[in-house]
Design a protein around this motif. Structure first.
Motif, mmCIF file in Angstrom:
data_model
loop_
_atom_site.group_PDB
_atom_site.id
_atom_site.type_symbol
_atom_site.label_atom_id
_atom_site.label_comp_id
_atom_site.label_asym_id
_atom_site.label_seq_id
_atom_site.Cartn_x
_atom_site.Cartn_y
_atom_site.Cartn_z
ATOM 1 N N GLN A 119 -45.185 -53.365 -17.261
ATOM 2 C CA GLN A 119 -45.966 -54.550 -17.602
ATOM 3 C C GLN A 119 -45.121 -55.514 -18.407
ATOM 4 N N TYR A 120 -45.033 -56.730 -17.888
ATOM 5 C CA TYR A 120 -44.312 -57.807 -18.570
ATOM 6 C C TYR A 120 -45.298 -58.945 -18.761
ATOM 7 N N GLY A 121 -45.640 -59.215 -20.023
ATOM 8 C CA GLY A 121 -46.660 -60.236 -20.276
ATOM 9 C C GLY A 121 -47.991 -59.811 -19.668
ATOM 10 N N LYS A 122 -48.560 -60.677 -18.860
ATOM 11 C CA LYS A 122 -49.840 -60.360 -18.203
ATOM 12 C C LYS A 122 -49.651 -59.768 -16.806
ATOM 13 N N TYR A 123 -48.408 -59.598 -16.390
ATOM 14 C CA TYR A 123 -48.128 -59.100 -15.047
ATOM 15 C C TYR A 123 -47.795 -57.608 -15.083
ATOM 16 N N GLN A 124 -48.289 -56.894 -14.083
ATOM 17 C CA GLN A 124 -47.970 -55.486 -13.904
ATOM 18 C C GLN A 124 -47.201 -55.321 -12.593
ATOM 19 N N PHE A 125 -45.977 -54.845 -12.698
ATOM 20 C CA PHE A 125 -45.115 -54.703 -11.532
ATOM 21 C C PHE A 125 -45.016 -53.223 -11.146
ATOM 22 N N LYS A 126 -45.521 -52.898 -9.962
ATOM 23 C CA LYS A 126 -45.443 -51.521 -9.474
ATOM 24 C C LYS A 126 -44.020 -51.225 -9.014
ATOM 25 N N LEU A 127 -43.604 -49.982 -9.223
ATOM 26 C CA LEU A 127 -42.236 -49.597 -8.861
ATOM 27 C C LEU A 127 -42.190 -48.145 -8.402
ATOM 28 N N TRP A 128 -41.049 -47.780 -7.807
ATOM 29 C CA TRP A 128 -40.815 -46.392 -7.426
ATOM 30 C C TRP A 128 -40.126 -45.690 -8.595
ATOM 31 N N ASP A 129 -40.873 -44.869 -9.318
ATOM 32 C CA ASP A 129 -40.353 -44.210 -10.521
ATOM 33 C C ASP A 129 -39.652 -42.910 -10.128
ATOM 34 N N SER A 130 -38.373 -43.000 -9.849
ATOM 35 C CA SER A 130 -37.602 -41.829 -9.444
ATOM 36 C C SER A 130 -37.018 -41.076 -10.633
ATOM 37 N N TYR A 131 -37.124 -41.629 -11.843
ATOM 38 C CA TYR A 131 -36.561 -41.006 -13.029
ATOM 39 C C TYR A 131 -37.606 -40.337 -13.912
ATOM 40 N N GLY A 132 -38.878 -40.780 -13.818
ATOM 41 C CA GLY A 132 -39.890 -40.303 -14.743
ATOM 42 C C GLY A 132 -39.736 -40.981 -16.088
ATOM 43 N N LEU A 133 -40.059 -42.272 -16.131
ATOM 44 C CA LEU A 133 -39.770 -43.088 -17.313
ATOM 45 C C LEU A 133 -40.503 -42.622 -18.572
ATOM 46 N N SER A 134 -41.563 -41.848 -18.403
ATOM 47 C CA SER A 134 -42.302 -41.385 -19.581
ATOM 48 C C SER A 134 -41.439 -40.496 -20.484
ATOM 49 N N LYS A 135 -40.336 -39.968 -19.948
ATOM 50 C CA LYS A 135 -39.448 -39.098 -20.735
ATOM 51 C C LYS A 135 -38.473 -39.893 -21.594
#
Length: 352
Positions: A119-135
């Protein structure tokens, strides 16, 4: 720290293209402002001074204030780096041959991540999370566009999992064109000449003026090359405790008749991969001066009977007249690079 690159889904390209155009507007405004101030006052504006003139820009351009600040800071850094009073304009027109690829920098507070989107500002950009960014803990980053119009988000993270290196040996690497890398233990990575493999298809697409196909072929060449270099560099880092590479000047050789082969070999990319992977794994990495390494006997140090000059480039094996040892030209060079690397180590490596 490490940069993770993830592709954003194509449905968001229109929004990102618009924001990239606004970033280019800010860059060009700052570029013109600093140049005119230099002409009037004979002084350069700092990033802090520029912030006074860009106040309120985020509302007008629909950009986050941290993005505007990041653009001005990047401008000042590049102006100092290239030592120029005025940098190049960033062009947004897609039909222009000088069009700048999209770029939207941001800082940590400008983005949030959750459930497969950024999420950047009011926009939410969907992506392919191949790394598991929550870590990971995100520090900073940017949205970037490639030549095919695809968008990626590059995130700088600091809690990177460390590569485990179990090696206890050191190795020297000689870079070349026939064999991309020759190791001092005799292992060779044959140059795959990927560009040459696709050169005919690329020429057909270029003559047909099929720009989309040309870009796709260039991208395929790039990805195949990167995959090969990633695999080989990872293997070296996990097997050895110290890696020494010759400092062959790729930039200078790219100005000669060997340009295609030199660029296809990607020596600089390979050394960059080795460097950051060694830093992550705690492996010693050093670039050494490779001058005369092919001419010097790795056993006795004699240069009397070795092949020299351009005429000697075709000689791949030679015998030292002093000690009688038969040398493979590239392996001999790699052994000399290894020896030079050990000379640079003051106290040695404890695990060797």
């Amino acid at each position: 720290m490490k940069t993770l690159k993830l592709r954003i889904k194509d449905q968001h390209c229109k929004v990102l293209n618009q924001m990239a155009s606004e970033v280019n507007y800010v860059w060009n405004y700052v570029n013109d402002l600093c140049f005119k101030h230099l002409q009037r006052k004979q002084q350069f504006l700092s990033a802090y001074d520029i912030a006074k003139y860009t106040k309120g820009t985020s509302k007008e351009c629909h950009l986050h204030s941290q993005t505007v600040q990041a653009v001005t800071e990047e401008f000042v850094i590049r102006r100092k780096q290239f030592k120029k009073a005025k940098l190049k304009w960033r062009v947004s027109n897609k039909k222009s041959a000088r069009r700048s690829l999209g770029w939207i920098p941001f800082k940590k507070v400008a983005v949030k991540y959750a459930n497969g989107y950024v999420q950047y500002g009011k926009y939410q950009f969907k992506l392919w999370d191949s790394y598991g960014l929550s870590k990971y803990q995100i520090k900073t980053g940017s949205f970037v566009e490639d030549s095919r119009g695809r968008w990626y988000v590059c995130l700088v993270v600091d809690n990177v999992p460390q590569i485990k290196s179990h090696g206890k040996t050191s190795i020297g690497i000689d870079l070349g064109l026939k064999d991309l890398a020759t190791c001092s233990d005799g292992v060779k990575l044959k140059a795959p000449k990927i560009y040459r493999q696709y050169e005919q298809k690329l020429g057909i697409a270029q003559r047909a003026k099929n720009k989309k196909r040309v870009k796709a072929i260039h991208a395929k060449i790039k990805y195949i090359r990167q995959n090969m270099l990633h695999q080989f560099s990872h293997k070296l880092v996990t097997k050895h405790a110290a890696i020494f590479v010759g400092n062959v000047n790729a930039k200078a050789l790219a100005q000669t008749k060997l340009a295609k082969s030199v660029l296809d070999a990607s020596w600089s990319m390979f050394r960059t991969m080795l460097k950051y992977k060694c830093e992550n794994a705690g492996v010693w990495f050093e670039e050494v001066n490779e001058a005369y390494t092919t001419q010097t006997c790795s056993c006795c140090g004699s240069r009397y009977s070795s092949p020299k000059g351009r005429a000697g480039l075709g000689i791949r094996e030679w015998q030292c007249m002093e000690c009688g040892i038969l040398h493979d030209r590239d392996i001999n060079s790699a052994l000399n690079i290894l020896a030079l690397g050990h000379e640079r180590l003051g106290g040695g490596i404890s695990v060797l």
